[in-house]
Design a protein around this motif. Structure first.
Motif, PDB file in Angstrom:
ATOM      1  N   TYR A  25      33.307   9.698  22.913  1.00  0.00           N
ATOM      2  CA  TYR A  25      31.941   9.894  23.218  1.00  0.00           C
ATOM      3  C   TYR A  25      30.890  10.094  22.119  1.00  0.00           C
ATOM      4  O   TYR A  25      29.742  10.271  22.410  1.00  0.00           O
ATOM      5  N   THR A  26      31.520  10.606  21.008  1.00  0.00           N
ATOM      6  CA  THR A  26      30.809  11.119  19.730  1.00  0.00           C
ATOM      7  C   THR A  26      30.127   9.790  19.227  1.00  0.00           C
ATOM      8  O   THR A  26      29.221   9.940  18.379  1.00  0.00           O
ATOM      9  N   TRP A  27      30.475   8.555  19.558  1.00  0.00           N
ATOM     10  CA  TRP A  27      29.888   7.251  19.004  1.00  0.00           C
ATOM     11  C   TRP A  27      28.836   6.799  20.059  1.00  0.00           C
ATOM     12  O   TRP A  27      28.247   5.799  19.654  1.00  0.00           O
ATOM     13  N   LEU A  28      29.065   7.169  21.372  1.00  0.00           N
ATOM     14  CA  LEU A  28      28.125   6.604  22.449  1.00  0.00           C
ATOM     15  C   LEU A  28      26.699   6.287  22.092  1.00  0.00           C
ATOM     16  O   LEU A  28      26.192   5.031  22.306  1.00  0.00           O
ATOM     17  N   GLY A  29      25.928   7.340  21.352  1.00  0.00           N
ATOM     18  CA  GLY A  29      24.526   6.988  21.248  1.00  0.00           C
ATOM     19  C   GLY A  29      24.367   6.043  20.200  1.00  0.00           C
ATOM     20  O   GLY A  29      23.611   5.204  20.690  1.00  0.00           O
ATOM     21  N   LYS A  30      24.994   6.112  18.945  1.00  0.00           N
ATOM     22  CA  LYS A  30      25.050   5.095  18.061  1.00  0.00           C
ATOM     23  C   LYS A  30      25.222   3.582  18.590  1.00  0.00           C
ATOM     24  O   LYS A  30      24.587   2.834  18.245  1.00  0.00           O
ATOM     25  N   VAL A  31      26.372   3.512  19.169  1.00  0.00           N
ATOM     26  CA  VAL A  31      26.781   2.186  19.632  1.00  0.00           C
ATOM     27  C   VAL A  31      26.092   1.662  20.667  1.00  0.00           C
ATOM     28  O   VAL A  31      25.519   0.450  20.696  1.00  0.00           O
ATOM     29  N   GLU A  32      25.447   2.510  21.733  1.00  0.00           N
ATOM     30  CA  GLU A  32      24.634   1.991  22.749  1.00  0.00           C
ATOM     31  C   GLU A  32      23.178   1.571  22.054  1.00  0.00           C
ATOM     32  O   GLU A  32      22.740   0.597  22.478  1.00  0.00           O
ATOM     33  N   ASN A  33      22.737   2.336  20.982  1.00  0.00           N
ATOM     34  CA  ASN A  33      21.460   1.811  20.349  1.00  0.00           C
ATOM     35  C   ASN A  33      21.580   0.705  19.671  1.00  0.00           C
ATOM     36  O   ASN A  33      20.621  -0.264  19.811  1.00  0.00           O
ATOM     37  N   MET A  59      31.433  -4.580  15.365  1.00  0.00           N
ATOM     38  CA  MET A  59      31.684  -3.022  16.053  1.00  0.00           C
ATOM     39  C   MET A  59      32.616  -2.277  15.415  1.00  0.00           C
ATOM     40  O   MET A  59      32.575  -1.163  15.171  1.00  0.00           O
ATOM     41  N   THR A  60      33.622  -2.956  14.659  1.00  0.00           N
ATOM     42  CA  THR A  60      34.582  -2.188  13.889  1.00  0.00           C
ATOM     43  C   THR A  60      33.885  -1.539  12.690  1.00  0.00           C
ATOM     44  O   THR A  60      34.302  -0.351  12.431  1.00  0.00           O
ATOM     45  N   GLU A  61      32.985  -2.242  12.086  1.00  0.00           N
ATOM     46  CA  GLU A  61      32.504  -1.698  10.918  1.00  0.00           C
ATOM     47  C   GLU A  61      31.358  -0.691  11.482  1.00  0.00           C
ATOM     48  O   GLU A  61      31.101   0.521  10.784  1.00  0.00           O
ATOM     49  N   LEU A  62      30.816  -0.803  12.360  1.00  0.00           N
ATOM     50  CA  LEU A  62      29.795   0.061  13.019  1.00  0.00           C
ATOM     51  C   LEU A  62      30.521   1.553  13.383  1.00  0.00           C
ATOM     52  O   LEU A  62      29.884   2.502  13.221  1.00  0.00           O
ATOM     53  N   THR A  63      31.684   1.464  14.108  1.00  0.00           N
ATOM     54  CA  THR A  63      32.330   2.600  14.453  1.00  0.00           C
ATOM     55  C   THR A  63      33.384   3.263  13.162  1.00  0.00           C
ATOM     56  O   THR A  63      34.350   3.799  13.698  1.00  0.00           O
ATOM     57  N   SER A 112      37.272   2.167  17.078  1.00  0.00           N
ATOM     58  CA  SER A 112      37.221   1.737  18.202  1.00  0.00           C
ATOM     59  C   SER A 112      38.297   0.843  18.682  1.00  0.00           C
ATOM     60  O   SER A 112      38.821   0.149  17.812  1.00  0.00           O
ATOM     61  N   GLU A 113      38.280   0.740  19.972  1.00  0.00           N
ATOM     62  CA  GLU A 113      39.545  -0.423  20.474  1.00  0.00           C
ATOM     63  C   GLU A 113      38.832  -1.494  21.124  1.00  0.00           C
ATOM     64  O   GLU A 113      38.002  -1.179  22.118  1.00  0.00           O
ATOM     65  N   ILE A 114      38.999  -2.770  20.674  1.00  0.00           N
ATOM     66  CA  ILE A 114      38.424  -3.839  21.101  1.00  0.00           C
ATOM     67  C   ILE A 114      39.306  -4.794  21.836  1.00  0.00           C
ATOM     68  O   ILE A 114      40.185  -5.175  21.155  1.00  0.00           O
ATOM     69  N   SER A 115      38.753  -5.292  22.957  1.00  0.00           N
ATOM     70  CA  SER A 115      39.847  -6.205  23.635  1.00  0.00           C
ATOM     71  C   SER A 115      38.952  -7.102  24.288  1.00  0.00           C
ATOM     72  O   SER A 115      37.765  -7.154  24.858  1.00  0.00           O
ATOM     73  N   GLU A 116      39.440  -8.579  24.724  1.00  0.00           N
ATOM     74  CA  GLU A 116      38.908  -9.226  25.466  1.00  0.00           C
ATOM     75  C   GLU A 116      38.946  -9.198  26.990  1.00  0.00           C
ATOM     76  O   GLU A 116      40.081  -9.186  27.285  1.00  0.00           O
TER      77      GLU A 116
END
Length: 212
Positions: A144-152, A188-192, A196-200
């Motif tokens: 949740y601590t990453w939500l604001g940055k990722v969404e923006n 996304m990996t660099e941003l976080t 983060s866990e990224i899947s297709e």
């Protein structure tokens, strides 16, 4: 599957008057020949008292199914001009029917070709057209601590947010063009900072209104 293509937005109808004749264009999306045939028969039944119910359709990724029907008009003056409009606009999976109620004034070969072409062109514009782009849904799980940055960052990027799920962690679904999957994962990996866990997810078509 095509990476992108154009088709009609939805069902539509549009009427014009030319030399006292009524031309009513009906537009629909059809992905199979049977769907196109059913639509044509439906309009013919609705306007069984019309002088003509001319039709045309283009179906398939490579336009492998093409049909044009003059329904009693002089050969080549109705169905083919209608089909040519669909081709010119590079539409796929589209069926059109133009119903004509004769107004007493003969239009001649050239007049008929122009009338049926105009009826379809205006009918398509009234209905609306879309570009369908093939997209991969990418799932990103973050704290949740990453939500604001990722969404923006997502909202100001070229990627489109599909949905955000608020669970134990946050799951962000985004539409990503297939050829940009690697770019998205690296970004996304660099941003976080790798947290983060990224899947297709599924592959879907996303529609966007266009003017053709």
């Amino acid at each position: 599957m095509l990476s992108h293509y154009y088709t009609v937005k939805d069902y539509g109808e549009h009427e014009i008057i030319i030399q006292k004749s009524r031309f009513i264009c009906y537009v629909e999306r059809a992905t199979t020949e049977s769907e196109a045939s059913e639509f044509i028969q439906k309009i013919k039944k609705k306007h069984h008292d019309a002088n003509h119910n001319c039709s045309a359709y283009l179906i398939g990724e490579n336009d492998q199914i093409q049909k044009a029907n003059d329904d009693g008009e002089p050969s080549g003056t109705a169905g083919v001009p209608m089909l040519e409009v669909l081709k010119k606009k590079k539409l796929k999976d589209t069926v059109v029917v133009v119903t004509r109620y004769f107004g007493g004034i003969k239009l001649g070969t050239g007049g008929l070709i122009r009338a049926y072409g105009k009826s379809v062109s205006e009918g398509l514009q009234a209905t609306g057209m879309v570009e369908r782009k093939l997209m991969r849904i990418m799932n990103t799980n973050i704290d949740y601590t990453w939500l604001g940055k990722v969404e923006n960052e997502l909202r100001s990027s070229t990627f489109l947010i599909k949905e955000i799920h608020y669970l134990n962690d946050v799951n962000v679904e985004a539409y990503v063009e297939e050829e940009k999957k690697t770019d998205f994962i690296e970004w996304m990996t660099e941003l976080t900072n790798g947290q983060s866990e990224i899947s297709e997810g599924d592959v879907v078509y996303l529609e966007e209104d266009v003017q053709i």
